[in-house]
Design a protein around this motif. Structure first.
Motif, PDB file in Angstrom:
ATOM      1  N   THR A 140     -11.378   1.647   1.687  1.00 62.03           N
ATOM      2  CA  THR A 140     -10.534   2.073   2.803  1.00 62.03           C
ATOM      3  C   THR A 140      -9.348   2.817   2.231  1.00 62.03           C
ATOM      4  O   THR A 140      -8.698   2.339   1.294  1.00 62.03           O
TER       5      THR A 140
ATOM      6  N   LEU B 131      -6.787  -1.781  10.738  1.00 60.49           N
ATOM      7  CA  LEU B 131      -6.308  -2.583   9.613  1.00 60.49           C
ATOM      8  C   LEU B 131      -6.205  -4.047  10.012  1.00 60.49           C
ATOM      9  O   LEU B 131      -5.707  -4.370  11.092  1.00 60.49           O
TER      10      LEU B 131
ATOM     11  N   ASP C   2      -4.809  -8.101   8.888  1.00 60.68           N
ATOM     12  CA  ASP C   2      -3.479  -8.580   8.501  1.00 60.68           C
ATOM     13  C   ASP C   2      -3.183  -8.319   7.024  1.00 60.68           C
ATOM     14  O   ASP C   2      -2.064  -7.947   6.669  1.00 60.68           O
ATOM     15  N   LEU C   3      -4.193  -8.527   6.170  1.00 63.12           N
ATOM     16  CA  LEU C   3      -3.975  -8.302   4.746  1.00 63.12           C
ATOM     17  C   LEU C   3      -3.675  -6.814   4.496  1.00 63.12           C
ATOM     18  O   LEU C   3      -2.791  -6.471   3.703  1.00 63.12           O
ATOM     19  N   ALA C   4      -4.404  -5.968   5.203  1.00 59.15           N
ATOM     20  CA  ALA C   4      -4.189  -4.538   5.043  1.00 59.15           C
ATOM     21  C   ALA C   4      -2.782  -4.154   5.497  1.00 59.15           C
ATOM     22  O   ALA C   4      -2.088  -3.379   4.820  1.00 59.15           O
TER      23      ALA C   4
ATOM     24  N   ALA D 143      -0.176  -6.020   5.544  1.00 66.79           N
ATOM     25  CA  ALA D 143       0.781  -6.527   4.552  1.00 66.79           C
ATOM     26  C   ALA D 143       0.818  -5.618   3.332  1.00 66.79           C
ATOM     27  O   ALA D 143       1.890  -5.340   2.779  1.00 66.79           O
ATOM     28  N   ALA D 144      -0.358  -5.140   2.912  1.00 67.27           N
ATOM     29  CA  ALA D 144      -0.412  -4.259   1.742  1.00 67.27           C
ATOM     30  C   ALA D 144       0.302  -2.942   2.015  1.00 67.27           C
ATOM     31  O   ALA D 144       1.062  -2.444   1.178  1.00 67.27           O
TER      32      ALA D 144
ATOM     33  N   ALA E   5       2.707  -2.410   4.231  1.00 69.83           N
ATOM     34  CA  ALA E   5       4.155  -2.642   4.355  1.00 69.83           C
ATOM     35  C   ALA E   5       4.792  -2.847   2.991  1.00 69.83           C
ATOM     36  O   ALA E   5       5.856  -2.272   2.692  1.00 69.83           O
ATOM     37  N   ALA E   6       4.144  -3.664   2.163  1.00 67.24           N
ATOM     38  CA  ALA E   6       4.726  -3.955   0.846  1.00 67.24           C
ATOM     39  C   ALA E   6       4.765  -2.703  -0.026  1.00 67.24           C
ATOM     40  O   ALA E   6       5.772  -2.413  -0.684  1.00 67.24           O
ATOM     41  N   ALA E   7       3.669  -1.950  -0.027  1.00 64.98           N
ATOM     42  CA  ALA E   7       3.620  -0.755  -0.876  1.00 64.98           C
ATOM     43  C   ALA E   7       4.611   0.299  -0.389  1.00 64.98           C
ATOM     44  O   ALA E   7       5.324   0.914  -1.194  1.00 64.98           O
TER      45      ALA E   7
ATOM     46  N   ARG F 190      -8.090   0.464  -0.611  1.00 61.72           N
ATOM     47  CA  ARG F 190      -8.746  -0.829  -0.830  1.00 61.72           C
ATOM     48  C   ARG F 190     -10.167  -0.589  -1.305  1.00 61.72           C
ATOM     49  O   ARG F 190     -10.929   0.137  -0.660  1.00 61.72           O
TER      50      ARG F 190
ATOM     51  N   GLY G  65       3.765 -11.716   4.706  1.00 59.69           N
ATOM     52  CA  GLY G  65       2.775 -10.740   4.224  1.00 59.69           C
ATOM     53  C   GLY G  65       2.641 -10.799   2.718  1.00 59.69           C
ATOM     54  O   GLY G  65       1.530 -10.691   2.177  1.00 59.69           O
TER      55      GLY G  65
ATOM     56  N   LEU H  11       0.531 -13.699   1.754  1.00 60.81           N
ATOM     57  CA  LEU H  11      -0.878 -13.393   2.044  1.00 60.81           C
ATOM     58  C   LEU H  11      -1.480 -12.532   0.934  1.00 60.81           C
ATOM     59  O   LEU H  11      -2.563 -12.822   0.404  1.00 60.81           O
ATOM     60  N   LEU H  12      -0.750 -11.499   0.564  1.00 63.84           N
ATOM     61  CA  LEU H  12      -1.219 -10.649  -0.533  1.00 63.84           C
ATOM     62  C   LEU H  12      -1.268 -11.421  -1.846  1.00 63.84           C
ATOM     63  O   LEU H  12      -2.199 -11.274  -2.634  1.00 63.84           O
TER      64      LEU H  12
ATOM     65  N   GLY I  55      -8.788  -6.372  -3.114  1.00 63.71           N
ATOM     66  CA  GLY I  55      -9.302  -5.008  -3.214  1.00 63.71           C
ATOM     67  C   GLY I  55      -8.237  -3.949  -3.017  1.00 63.71           C
ATOM     68  O   GLY I  55      -8.448  -2.795  -3.396  1.00 63.71           O
ATOM     69  N   TRP I  56      -7.071  -4.309  -2.440  1.00 61.13           N
ATOM     70  CA  TRP I  56      -5.998  -3.311  -2.279  1.00 61.13           C
ATOM     71  C   TRP I  56      -5.372  -3.049  -3.635  1.00 61.13           C
ATOM     72  O   TRP I  56      -4.919  -3.979  -4.305  1.00 61.13           O
ATOM     73  N   VAL I  57      -5.358  -1.804  -4.021  1.00 62.61           N
ATOM     74  CA  VAL I  57      -4.802  -1.424  -5.321  1.00 62.61           C
ATOM     75  C   VAL I  57      -3.295  -1.276  -5.163  1.00 62.61           C
ATOM     76  O   VAL I  57      -2.814  -0.478  -4.342  1.00 62.61           O
ATOM     77  N   LEU I  58      -2.547  -2.074  -5.925  1.00 63.21           N
ATOM     78  CA  LEU I  58      -1.085  -2.106  -5.805  1.00 63.21           C
ATOM     79  C   LEU I  58      -0.447  -1.914  -7.175  1.00 63.21           C
ATOM     80  O   LEU I  58      -1.060  -2.241  -8.207  1.00 63.21           O
TER      81      LEU I  58
ATOM     82  N   LEU J 206       4.598  -5.095  -8.126  1.00 67.28           N
ATOM     83  CA  LEU J 206       4.602  -5.478  -6.717  1.00 67.28           C
ATOM     84  C   LEU J 206       3.572  -6.577  -6.457  1.00 67.28           C
ATOM     85  O   LEU J 206       3.867  -7.573  -5.773  1.00 67.28           O
TER      86      LEU J 206
END
Lengths: 522, 126
Positions: free
Chosen positions: A299, A351, A353-355, A357-358, A360-362, A440, B57, B60-61, B108-111, B115
């Motif tokens: 994604t 998206l 919830d995990l998406a 959060a990702a 928002a954080a990024a 993702r 969040g 969760l991550l 799977g989210w690339v960060l 972070l």
């Protein structure tokens, strides 16, 4: 020779006499079922197969002193009993049925191809130390002169490819510096807007105008009979499903029956050479390859919600149809030991919830506004590493003509998945570094990947090309090692595969073969 | 004489200033309490986790990050992050991560790695 039509005069060096549409129809196609049994036909060149490669070869050798005979197994339309000659066994990882992934009638599998075109990359031809069995006996420069003419044949417009970005209304995704870049497919189109070009329908009348060609329908080659010393091809045995049998004695033969059937015809021709023609080193049928096409591999989120339309669908401009994809650069492929892949943007997705959060954080960490973020699923087609054990072998089952059927052992290695995964990871890094978005990766385990695997129907590699007979079935001129009057056309000769769709490339390679045959035969 | 003429200007201004001051003080106190609460909620790593806008969040991550890092050591990670963040902003640290190819995955989210690790600390402290 007929005069060139105006359209060809605008492309000096790329003209084809067969493009003349004004000339009279000289031949009608012949029906092999009506030949008297036991007929022996002499010809200069036999072309086995009336698909993309066979038709290209006949068109390229039109109006030469070479007398040609084309033998097509099917008729002008799909027929169940002819198609059933293709059926076989599949083992290993899930693969399409052998009679389901190709078509056995005039025009071959161009009757159902998708029309996606893109030249092979430079590195696809190179020997890479980290990739066993890699490399062609020549570089891309040997094929490049034939790309414009191949492009005409597949009717994909002027070959602009990565210059398509100048036709696009919007700027491409900002990927910044890194291992992937935006590349472009072009698409086959035919007259009347019907996509894509079906070679049989499109060029049937052109073939009928070729005075040095006879084309037999319903003619199945059942054996390539070598001379007793096995040093040359003596004759072809041909049969029809109606029970007719006849013989063709050509000076030269080009096997152009497709990436699977080329290997089968060589293997079943084992009267003189017990392992089959061209198979002294047990290479025929090995190294089978296709493009692995797992669905919904990732994604991609863009922070600003922007996604130019030419990433998600084909766009038309400047006389070409094009679509963007994401490809590893040549440098990244070499430095990271990854193979070719072409990742496409598919549909907008929601998206979870995990998406969220990702995102928002990024976005917070990068200091960008993600208030308009949108997400899209990604698809791909990626290259497999050459594998001698991914192969076709003969079974004890026989078809209606008495030929042994094939079994395909299909394999995908963990490193094939891992290489593509590392490409996606680099794409994720790039999107973040460019503050464009984030990614993702959907699958981590082999089972996860296998659950979404599909295939491109791009059959390659089973009669691979190599200068050394110990490593290849044909040499750099596509001639079968040890059999100087037998050649092979089509993607079965690709020793490494790249990620580009094979049709336009195999057409270009066939045009190169035609030039070689003109030289050796006239 | 109108009704307006009956209101003294000076006491009115003083009252408005006083109210504004109380408001600022109150708002500041509320914000301070909110940060303290967020840090407290983030436990031992509140000073790091508070750099993220959404602690829930982040947790969760973080759980997803830890699932992919079987040898995750929270204390050591926090020490390393504090050292980096003492002299650089989170934006600079993540940019440095990305330039150096340091990424980690959360489901799977690339960060950016830093972070992802702060998120992991949020989960570890919960």
């Amino acid at each position: 020779m007929r005069s060139q039509p105006d359209s060809d005069k605008r492309n000096p060096g790329s003209a084809f006499p067969w493009r003349a549409s004004e000339g009279p129809i000289l031949n009608s196609f012949l029906d092999a079922r009506t030949l008297p049994a036991g007929t022996v036909i002499q010809t200069d060149l036999a072309i086995i197969g009336g698909g993309a490669a066979g038709i290209t070869l006949a068109l390229a050798l039109a109006h030469t002193p070479i007398r040609m005979l084309m033998l097509e197994s099917g008729g002008l339309a799909f027929d169940d009993s002819t198609q059933a000659l293709y059926s076989g066994e599949e083992a290993g990882v899930h693969y399409l049925k052998l009679d389901g992934s190709r078509l056995r009638y005039f025009g071959g599998s161009t009757n159902h191809w998708g029309g996606w075109c893109r030249p092979l990359d430079k590195s696809d031809f190179e020997k890479r130390e980290w990739l066993p069995y890699s490399g062609w006996p020549f570089g891309r420069e040997a094929l490049e002169p034939y790309i414009p003419r191949a492009q005409q044949l597949v009717e994909a417009g002027e070959p602009i490819y990565d210059d398509a970005k100048r036709l696009a209304a919007d700027a491409p995704l900002n990927l910044g510096k890194g291992g992937l870049y935006t590349t472009y497919f072009q698409f086959s189109k035919t007259r009347g807007g019907v996509l894509p070009t079906h070679f049989g329908k499109r060029y049937g009348d052109d073939l009928r105008r070729i005075p040095n060609l006879d084309l037999y329908l319903h003619a199945n080659v059942t054996a390539l009979e070598l001379a007793p010393d096995a040093g040359s091809l003596d004759r072809l045995e041909v049969a029809t499903l109606s029970g007719n049998h006849f013989t063709v004695k050509p000076r030269y033969t080009v096997l152009a029956a497709g990436g699977i059937e080329n290997a089968r015809i060589l293997l079943v021709s084992n009267d003189v050479a017990p392992r089959g023609v061209g198979n002294a080193n047990d290479l025929v049928g090995r190294f089978f390859a296709d493009h692995c096409i797992p669905r919904e591999v990732a994604t991609l989120v863009t922070f600003d919600g922007n996604m130019p339309a030419y990433y998600t669908a084909t766009q038309s401009a400047g006389g070409v149809h094009f679509r963007a994809a994401l490809s590893p650069t040549e440098d990244f492929k070499q430095q990271s030991s990854v193979l070719g892949s072409l990742t496409t943007v598919e549909n907008e997705v929601a998206l979870d919830d995990l998406a969220k959060a990702a995102v928002a954080a990024a976005a917070n960490a990068l200091g960008v506004d993600a208030g308009s973020a949108r997400a899209f699923s990604l698809g791909t087609g990626f290259e497999l590493a050459p594998d001698p054990d991914r192969r076709l072998t003969l079974t004890g089952e026989r078809d209606a003509l008495g030929l042994q059927r094939l079994k395909l052992d299909m394999r995908v290695s963990n490193s094939d998945f891992a290489r593509y995964r590392s490409t996606l990871r680099e794409l994720g890094r790039q999107l973040l570094a460019a503050r464009t978005g984030l990614l993702r990766i959907q699958h981590r385990t082999r089972d996860g990947w296998l659950s979404v695997v599909d295939w491109g129907n791009h059959h390659m590699g089973t009669t691979r090309m190599h200068d050394d007979p110990k490593h290849g079935v044909v040499n750099a001129n596509s001639q079968v090692h040890g059999v100087p009057n037998l050649y092979i056309a089509g993607s079965s000769v690709f020793p490494t595969y790249g990620s580009s769709n094979p049709t336009m490339n195999l057409v270009a390679l066939t045009l190169r073969l035609a030039d070689h045959l003109k030289m050796v035969m006239t | 004489m109108t009704w307006r003429a009956g209101i003294e200007r000076r006491p009115l201004l003083a009252g408005l200033v006083g109210a504004l001051g109380l408001g600022i003080l109150g708002g500041g106190a509320y914000e301070a309490a909110r940060i303290l609460h967020r840090n407290e909620k983030a436990g031992a790593y509140g000073d790091l986790v508070s750099r993220l806008p959404d602690p829930d969040g982040a947790r969760l991550l973080g759980h997803a990050v830890i699932a992919g890092l079987p040898r995750f050591n929270a204390a050591e990670t926090a020490r390393s992050l504090r050292k980096a963040l003492a002299i650089h902003s989170l934006a600079d640290v993540t940019a440095s991560d990305l330039a150096a190819g340091r990424v980690a995955e959360a489901g799977g989210w690339v960060l950016p790695e830093s972070l992802a690790l702060i998120c992991a600390l949020a989960a570890a402290a919960a």
